[in-house]
Design a protein around this motif. Structure first.
Motif, PDB file in Angstrom:
ATOM      1  N   VAL A  76      31.871  25.178  12.633  1.00 43.26           N
ATOM      2  CA  VAL A  76      31.084  26.407  12.792  1.00 43.26           C
ATOM      3  C   VAL A  76      29.751  26.311  12.054  1.00 43.26           C
ATOM      4  CG1 VAL A  76      31.042  28.871  12.296  1.00 43.26           C
ATOM      5  CG2 VAL A  76      33.122  27.824  13.176  1.00 43.26           C
ATOM      6  N   ALA A  77      29.801  25.812  10.828  1.00 46.03           N
ATOM      7  CA  ALA A  77      28.564  25.726  10.046  1.00 46.03           C
ATOM      8  C   ALA A  77      27.556  24.833  10.760  1.00 46.03           C
ATOM      9  CB  ALA A  77      28.855  25.193   8.640  1.00 46.03           C
ATOM     10  N   ASP A  78      28.040  23.711  11.266  1.00 45.86           N
ATOM     11  CA  ASP A  78      27.142  22.806  11.976  1.00 45.86           C
ATOM     12  C   ASP A  78      26.573  23.471  13.224  1.00 45.86           C
ATOM     13  OD1 ASP A  78      25.958  20.120  12.404  1.00 45.86           O
ATOM     14  OD2 ASP A  78      27.198  20.193  14.212  1.00 45.86           O
ATOM     15  N   GLY A  79      27.394  24.248  13.926  1.00 48.24           N
ATOM     16  CA  GLY A  79      26.922  24.959  15.115  1.00 48.24           C
ATOM     17  C   GLY A  79      25.810  25.929  14.773  1.00 48.24           C
ATOM     18  N   MET A  80      26.003  26.691  13.685  1.00 50.79           N
ATOM     19  CA  MET A  80      24.975  27.633  13.262  1.00 50.79           C
ATOM     20  C   MET A  80      23.707  26.894  12.842  1.00 50.79           C
ATOM     21  SD  MET A  80      24.894  30.699  13.680  1.00 50.79           S
ATOM     22  CE  MET A  80      25.648  32.278  13.707  1.00 50.79           C
ATOM     23  N   ARG A  81      23.894  25.766  12.139  1.00 48.09           N
ATOM     24  CA  ARG A  81      22.752  24.955  11.705  1.00 48.09           C
ATOM     25  C   ARG A  81      21.942  24.518  12.930  1.00 48.09           C
ATOM     26  NH1 ARG A  81      25.821  21.532   8.772  1.00 48.09           N
ATOM     27  NH2 ARG A  81      26.019  23.082   7.135  1.00 48.09           N
ATOM     28  N   GLN A  82      22.649  24.115  13.989  1.00 46.81           N
ATOM     29  CA  GLN A  82      21.960  23.682  15.210  1.00 46.81           C
ATOM     30  C   GLN A  82      21.154  24.826  15.818  1.00 46.81           C
ATOM     31  OE1 GLN A  82      24.283  21.294  18.088  1.00 46.81           O
ATOM     32  NE2 GLN A  82      25.838  21.054  16.508  1.00 46.81           N
ATOM     33  N   VAL A  83      21.710  26.035  15.803  1.00 46.75           N
ATOM     34  CA  VAL A  83      20.992  27.199  16.361  1.00 46.75           C
ATOM     35  C   VAL A  83      19.732  27.481  15.541  1.00 46.75           C
ATOM     36  CG1 VAL A  83      21.086  29.670  16.839  1.00 46.75           C
ATOM     37  CG2 VAL A  83      23.095  28.270  17.254  1.00 46.75           C
ATOM     38  N   VAL A  84      19.892  27.542  14.205  1.00 46.24           N
ATOM     39  CA  VAL A  84      18.756  27.859  13.336  1.00 46.24           C
ATOM     40  C   VAL A  84      17.656  26.816  13.525  1.00 46.24           C
ATOM     41  CG1 VAL A  84      17.969  28.071  10.953  1.00 46.24           C
ATOM     42  CG2 VAL A  84      20.145  29.099  11.636  1.00 46.24           C
ATOM     43  N   ARG A  85      18.045  25.542  13.554  1.00 44.94           N
ATOM     44  CA  ARG A  85      17.038  24.477  13.694  1.00 44.94           C
ATOM     45  C   ARG A  85      16.363  24.523  15.059  1.00 44.94           C
ATOM     46  NH1 ARG A  85      20.092  19.759  10.097  1.00 44.94           N
ATOM     47  NH2 ARG A  85      19.894  20.949   8.155  1.00 44.94           N
TER      48      ARG A  85
END
Length: 203
Positions: A28-37
């Motif tokens: 999940v954290a990586d998914g959110m990181r991808q969205v923010v980036r």
């Protein structure tokens, strides 16, 4: 008690305690990181996070990740609106985010696709357009994501894999094999609901 009696595998509940049952989670954290980036790469610096008002591991991780990612980039401004996991409250949260004091956010980053559906309604309700005036992103890639117009930028979760991984981990435990906790990768799916911010919003 049942300690040592029933083998247990925890699904989508967050990393377990050392020595606890193996866990199978989505990244999940990586998914959110991808969205923010993705939003930052498009040029967004004022981002409103429509956060699900649900006190579970997965939503805590989303909020922490968004805040940490944006804190690392100078000149960004994060506002957060919490709301129930439903398009109606999400629409109200979107309206609050877009009409609050200060410059208007150029992107609404939503904890899931249902919230994003409400966020799109909020944008349109103010006479604005997605993504020309405000970008909207979701998380989950449920069927709704491609039913919306424009189609939703979101994060695809391998939901079936969680169950399959959990089952194979459980069978391994029953056989007495060692089982490692797993984190299943997730994938950003960029669609038409995100675009660079309007030029007038820069600066």
């Amino acid at each position: 008690g049942l300690d040592g009696g029933l083998p247990l595998v925890m699904l989508d509940s967050g990393p377990g305690a050392p020595g606890g049952p193996p866990t199978v989670d989505l990244a999940v954290a990586d998914g959110m990181r991808q969205v923010v980036r993705h939003l930052l790469a498009l040029g967004h610096r004022r981002i409103a996070h429509l956060a699900a008002d649900v006190d579970t591991w997965t939503f805590q991780v989303r909020a922490r990740t968004v805040a940490a990612e944006l804190a690392a980039v100078p000149g960004t401004r994060l506002s957060t609106e919490r709301c129930a996991l439903d398009p109606g409250p999400a629409r109200e949260a979107g309206l609050r985010a877009l009409t609050g004091p200060g410059p208007r956010p150029t992107a609404l980053l939503c904890d899931d696709d249902m919230l994003a559906a409400g966020a799109c309604k909020a944008v349109r309700g103010l006479g604005l357009r997605v993504p020309d005036d405000v970008s909207v992103s979701g998380f989950d890639d449920i069927t709704l994501a491609t039913a919306l117009d424009p189609e939703l930028t979101t994060v695809r979760l391998p939901a079936e894999d969680v169950g399959a991984h959990g089952m194979s981990a459980l069978l391994a435990l029953l056989r007495g094999d060692p089982v490692r906790s797993a984190e299943l990768p997730v994938e950003l799916v960029p669609r038409a609901s995100t675009a660079p911010p309007p030029r007038s919003a820069e600066g």
